[in-house]
Write a protein that holds these residues in place. Structure first.
Motif, mmCIF file in Angstrom:
data_model
loop_
_atom_site.group_PDB
_atom_site.id
_atom_site.type_symbol
_atom_site.label_atom_id
_atom_site.label_comp_id
_atom_site.label_asym_id
_atom_site.label_seq_id
_atom_site.Cartn_x
_atom_site.Cartn_y
_atom_site.Cartn_z
ATOM 1 N N VAL A 238 -16.285 102.987 44.484
ATOM 2 C CA VAL A 238 -15.875 103.880 43.436
ATOM 3 C C VAL A 238 -16.873 104.967 42.982
ATOM 4 C CG1 VAL A 238 -14.719 103.926 40.796
ATOM 5 C CG2 VAL A 238 -14.254 101.778 42.349
ATOM 6 N N SER A 239 -16.240 106.217 43.066
ATOM 7 C CA SER A 239 -17.453 107.150 42.556
ATOM 8 C C SER A 239 -16.685 108.037 41.613
ATOM 9 C CB SER A 239 -17.776 107.972 43.818
ATOM 10 O OG SER A 239 -16.577 108.701 44.570
ATOM 11 N N GLN A 240 -17.601 109.003 41.013
ATOM 12 C CA GLN A 240 -17.136 109.873 39.945
ATOM 13 C C GLN A 240 -18.080 110.948 39.891
ATOM 14 O OE1 GLN A 240 -14.316 109.931 37.747
ATOM 15 N NE2 GLN A 240 -14.825 111.896 37.696
ATOM 16 N N SER A 241 -17.623 112.196 39.824
ATOM 17 C CA SER A 241 -18.472 113.371 39.433
ATOM 18 C C SER A 241 -18.255 113.837 38.157
ATOM 19 C CB SER A 241 -18.450 114.404 40.663
ATOM 20 O OG SER A 241 -17.133 114.695 40.516
ATOM 21 N N ILE A 242 -19.232 114.345 37.396
ATOM 22 C CA ILE A 242 -18.584 115.244 36.212
ATOM 23 C C ILE A 242 -19.671 116.227 35.784
ATOM 24 C CG2 ILE A 242 -18.089 112.985 34.966
ATOM 25 C CD1 ILE A 242 -20.630 112.966 33.487
ATOM 26 N N LYS A 243 -19.134 117.153 35.013
ATOM 27 C CA LYS A 243 -20.152 118.204 34.678
ATOM 28 C C LYS A 243 -21.043 117.983 33.928
ATOM 29 C CE LYS A 243 -17.695 121.720 36.777
ATOM 30 N NZ LYS A 243 -18.493 122.502 37.817
ATOM 31 N N PHE A 244 -22.060 118.585 33.475
ATOM 32 C CA PHE A 244 -23.019 118.186 32.628
ATOM 33 C C PHE A 244 -22.428 118.231 31.174
ATOM 34 C CE2 PHE A 244 -27.232 118.661 30.137
ATOM 35 C CZ PHE A 244 -28.000 117.672 30.898
ATOM 36 N N PRO A 245 -22.770 117.039 30.356
ATOM 37 C CA PRO A 245 -22.050 117.040 29.214
ATOM 38 C C PRO A 245 -21.838 118.223 28.366
ATOM 39 C CG PRO A 245 -23.536 114.986 29.589
ATOM 40 C CD PRO A 245 -23.711 116.177 30.641
ATOM 41 N N SER A 246 -22.984 119.165 28.239
ATOM 42 C CA SER A 246 -22.893 120.119 27.501
ATOM 43 C C SER A 246 -21.831 121.363 27.872
ATOM 44 C CB SER A 246 -24.171 120.997 27.189
ATOM 45 O OG SER A 246 -24.574 121.339 28.640
ATOM 46 N N PRO A 409 -26.952 121.165 36.317
ATOM 47 C CA PRO A 409 -26.595 120.390 37.498
ATOM 48 C C PRO A 409 -25.308 119.490 37.203
ATOM 49 C CG PRO A 409 -28.413 119.327 36.576
ATOM 50 C CD PRO A 409 -28.273 120.809 35.925
ATOM 51 N N ASP A 410 -24.840 119.223 38.156
ATOM 52 C CA ASP A 410 -23.395 118.182 37.918
ATOM 53 C C ASP A 410 -23.985 116.837 38.164
ATOM 54 O OD1 ASP A 410 -21.667 120.347 37.631
ATOM 55 O OD2 ASP A 410 -20.843 120.426 39.588
ATOM 56 N N LEU A 411 -23.317 115.778 37.491
ATOM 57 C CA LEU A 411 -23.725 114.182 37.633
ATOM 58 C C LEU A 411 -22.855 113.627 38.475
ATOM 59 C CD1 LEU A 411 -24.802 113.785 34.089
ATOM 60 C CD2 LEU A 411 -26.220 114.693 35.632
ATOM 61 N N PHE A 412 -23.522 112.689 39.220
ATOM 62 C CA PHE A 412 -22.599 112.010 40.208
ATOM 63 C C PHE A 412 -23.082 110.463 40.295
ATOM 64 C CE2 PHE A 412 -22.352 109.826 44.601
ATOM 65 C CZ PHE A 412 -20.958 109.950 44.827
ATOM 66 N N ILE A 413 -22.205 109.698 40.343
ATOM 67 C CA ILE A 413 -22.545 108.179 40.108
ATOM 68 C C ILE A 413 -21.334 107.340 41.008
ATOM 69 C CG2 ILE A 413 -20.899 107.719 37.978
ATOM 70 C CD1 ILE A 413 -23.002 105.521 37.146
ATOM 71 N N SER A 414 -21.781 106.274 41.661
ATOM 72 C CA SER A 414 -20.649 105.504 42.665
ATOM 73 C C SER A 414 -21.363 104.356 42.629
ATOM 74 C CB SER A 414 -20.810 106.128 43.942
ATOM 75 O OG SER A 414 -21.823 106.089 44.586
ATOM 76 N N TYR A 415 -20.428 103.137 43.137
ATOM 77 C CA TYR A 415 -20.427 101.865 43.032
ATOM 78 C C TYR A 415 -19.882 101.329 44.228
ATOM 79 C CZ TYR A 415 -19.740 96.874 42.353
ATOM 80 O OH TYR A 415 -19.500 95.446 42.493
ATOM 81 N N ASN A 416 -20.623 100.442 45.139
ATOM 82 C CA ASN A 416 -19.910 99.987 46.482
ATOM 83 C C ASN A 416 -20.045 98.559 46.394
ATOM 84 O OD1 ASN A 416 -19.506 102.612 47.943
ATOM 85 N ND2 ASN A 416 -21.640 102.849 47.644
ATOM 86 N N ASN A 417 -19.168 97.892 47.086
ATOM 87 C CA ASN A 417 -19.009 96.261 47.288
ATOM 88 C C ASN A 417 -18.562 96.304 48.866
ATOM 89 O OD1 ASN A 417 -17.423 93.740 47.294
ATOM 90 N ND2 ASN A 417 -18.620 93.695 45.184
ATOM 91 N N MET A 418 -19.549 95.430 49.450
ATOM 92 C CA MET A 418 -18.894 95.176 50.996
ATOM 93 C C MET A 418 -19.431 93.732 51.348
ATOM 94 S SD MET A 418 -21.893 97.565 52.865
ATOM 95 C CE MET A 418 -21.436 97.175 54.152
ATOM 96 N N GLY A 442 -26.589 110.728 41.463
ATOM 97 C CA GLY A 442 -27.100 111.786 42.092
ATOM 98 C C GLY A 442 -26.815 112.962 41.037
ATOM 99 N N ILE A 443 -27.046 114.121 41.519
ATOM 100 C CA ILE A 443 -27.055 115.544 40.774
ATOM 101 C C ILE A 443 -26.741 116.263 41.809
ATOM 102 C CG2 ILE A 443 -28.388 114.678 38.615
ATOM 103 C CD1 ILE A 443 -30.583 116.572 39.921
ATOM 104 N N GLY A 444 -25.840 117.428 41.337
ATOM 105 C CA GLY A 444 -25.615 118.606 41.998
ATOM 106 C C GLY A 444 -26.205 119.812 41.462
ATOM 107 N N LEU A 445 -27.071 120.108 42.261
ATOM 108 C CA LEU A 445 -27.760 121.565 41.922
ATOM 109 C C LEU A 445 -27.199 122.866 42.277
ATOM 110 C CD1 LEU A 445 -31.448 120.039 43.117
ATOM 111 C CD2 LEU A 445 -30.248 120.214 40.568
ATOM 112 N N PRO A 446 -27.018 123.710 41.506
ATOM 113 C CA PRO A 446 -26.531 125.160 41.751
ATOM 114 C C PRO A 446 -27.436 125.941 42.482
ATOM 115 C CG PRO A 446 -27.328 125.032 39.388
ATOM 116 C CD PRO A 446 -27.673 123.418 39.838
#
Length: 561
Positions: A238-246, A409-418, A442-446
């Motif tokens: 499961v992964s989710q990317s979001i913009k910086f909260p501001s 930067p954008d923010l990125f978070i994910s979780y893996n189960n295997m 992780g973060i996405g750098l412009p």
């Protein structure tokens, strides 16, 4: 077609018209109940009217047939014929109406399939029969007595009376509705379609405020196969990317400022609408006063023309006086006709502003608007248009901040189960039931921000443009206010002159001219010149009042009063 059948049935145009009177009487009830239930005229309603007319005519046939039977039996007193006939046929008449009405009642109240077709048809029939039955029991007997006795005994032309009654029953009379200025403004605020659209637009932007936090979709992945070794494993992530909260805060700020701007647009529209309604309202009053003045002078020229014709016929004057009188009255009549057309045009304008089909007549007694307190130009800053321009500047600032926050930067978070079948690094053997977990942040750098920088620069310019628009709009309205104030003072001075001096002189000129013309001290040419001068003064006074009203309306609009 119904009237033709009635004529063949009774071999009488007179009795055919009597029974035919049930049709306009029933139409009254059908239209009234449609309006009461808020239903528009439709094809099904039209079919309902056809059915209604047929049933409504039956009541007239029942009554007239009974009157004719009693008369044939030897009764000569029309009053007794009507009383006995109505008494004998009251039950059949009521049964005809109520059976049909009650039969259509389920259709009128239905809500199931096809109800939108059934309801208008049944509503027309029920309303029409109830009203037609009540009116027919009173109107038809009176008309019967009138046609059989009253008309001939008084030497009145029967055909003319038939024509008049038929015209009254079938004519569509447009009533004029009295209305005050405040009621007209309130009606416009409630019904005007353009204002309704602005209100809907404000509601639209209010709903958009909830879209400020637009987080992207969450990604859910699954894998099966030889992921780690020869053995087949499973993996879920499961992964989710979001913009910086501001960024979300800035987006919501932009939407909030746009909503405020749409609300201010409603205020601007209301202010403009109030101004337009007031202008049209007092334009009607002005035209009505002009009409009174022209009607008065027309009555003066009627007397003048009558006397001129008498003197000409007796040889006491030449053709010039008679022609002058005819010309003067003809000019006044022409002005009255043009005035009627202007009045109709202005009434149409008021109906459009109020979104109504009624012809409204002002109820205000005074032809002048009450004088307002004159404020300084600082109050212009509170005008909705200036406030809205200031809001546009705020929107530009919010958009500039939003685009600048997108450099974060954008923010990125994910979780893996295997699973990981086989020997692990610790030399232990693992089967499919043992699960291994991992998380990733992780973060996405412009790194390539040239395009975003260009947007930021453009919005900075746009912000400056909005600021300049605000200053330009403020100066423009301040200038308009000064012009309106000068116009108000000029018109106020003119009105004061007319009320203090000119109108009194006009009355003196009119009275003296009539007296001297009657005594023979002045000729008709001098009299015409003096009368026209008096009328011109009164007309100029009305024009001055109109100008004063327009300047007051402009001042009220600029100060949002």
């Amino acid at each position: 077609l119904i009237f033709l059948l009635l004529y063949f049935a009774f071999s009488s145009v007179k009795q055919g018209l009597l029974i035919y009177s049930a049709i306009p009487l029933s139409a009254i009830g059908g239209i009234f109940l449609l309006a009461l239930r808020g239903m528009p005229f439709s094809i099904s309603a039209g079919i309902g009217f056809i059915a209604l007319f047929g049933v409504a005519v039956l009541n007239g046939i029942v009554l007239i047939s009974e009157y004719n039977r009693i008369k044939k039996d030897g009764e000569t007193d029309l009053k007794q014929i009507v009383l006995q006939g109505t008494k004998h046929r009251l039950r059949p008449v009521l049964m005809t109406a109520f059976v049909a009405s009650l039969g259509f009642l389920p259709m009128a109240l239905s809500n199931g399939a096809g109800a939108e077709v059934q309801r208008p048809l049944a509503t027309v029939v029920i309303g029409g029969l109830l009203i037609a039955t009540f009116l027919t029991l009173f109107v038809l007997p009176v008309l019967y007595i009138l046609f059989e006795k009253g008309i001939k005994s008084k030497g009145i032309n029967k055909g003319a009376v038939v024509t008049i009654i038929a015209f009254i029953l079938t004519s569509n009379v447009t009533a004029q509705t009295p209305i005050s200025l405040q009621a007209a403004v309130d009606t416009a605020f409630k019904n005007n379609l353009s204002l309704k659209n602005d209100k809907l637009n404000a509601e639209y932007h209010k709903k958009l405020q909830g879209s400020g936090v637009d987080i992207p979709q969450t990604s859910v992945t699954g894998e099966y196969g030889q992921i780690n070794s020869f053995y087949k494993d499973t993996k879920f992530g499961v992964s989710q990317s979001i913009k910086f909260p501001s960024v979300y805060l800035k987006q919501k700020s932009v939407l909030n400022e746009e909503w405020k701007s749409s609300v201010l647009n409603v205020a601007i529209k209301q202010n403009d609408l109030k101004k337009n309604v007031t202008q049209v309202f007092y334009e009607l009053i002005y035209l009505e006063e002009k009409k009174k003045l022209l009607q008065h002078i027309d009555s003066v020229y009627v007397v003048f023309l009558k006397n001129a014709e008498m003197r000409f016929n007796k040889g006491e004057s030449n053709i010039l006086e008679k022609t002058t009188a005819e010309t003067q009255r003809g000019q006044v009549n022409q002005q009255l006709k043009q005035l009627e057309q202007d009045y109709s045009i202005v009434q149409l304008q008021l109906k459009l502003l109020l979104n109504s089909s009624n012809d409204f007549v002002p109820t205000e007694k005074s032809k002048k608007i009450e004088v307002v307190s004159i404020a300084d130009t600082s109050i212009i800053k509170q005008h909705p248009l200036i406030t809205q321009l200031k809001q546009q500047e705020q929107i530009g600032i919010s958009k500039f901040k939003l685009e600048r926050s997108k450099l974060l930067p954008d923010l990125f978070i994910s979780y893996n189960n295997m699973s990981m079948r086989g020997f692990g690094a610790d030399a232990n053997l693992y089967n499919a039931s043992t699960r291994f977990q991992s998380a990733q942040v992780g973060i996405g750098l412009p790194l390539f921000f040239g395009s975003q920088k260009s947007k930021i620069s453009a919005l900075k310019i746009n912000k400056d443009v909005a600021e300049n628009n605000y200053l330009a709009g403020l100066k423009s309205l301040q200038s308009e206010y000064q012009q309106a104030l000068l116009s108000y003072k000029k018109n106020l001075q003119a009105v004061a002159y007319f009320e203090d001096t000119a109108l009194k002189n006009a009355d003196i000129i009119l009275t003296t001219a009539n007296k001297q013309f009657s005594n023979g001290d002045i000729n008709y040419l001098e009299w015409v010149l003096l009368i026209n001068q008096s009328v011109s003064i009164q007309s100029d006074y009305l024009d001055a009042v109109k100008g004063l009203n327009q300047s007051i309306i402009q001042l009220n609009a600029l100060t949002n009063k």
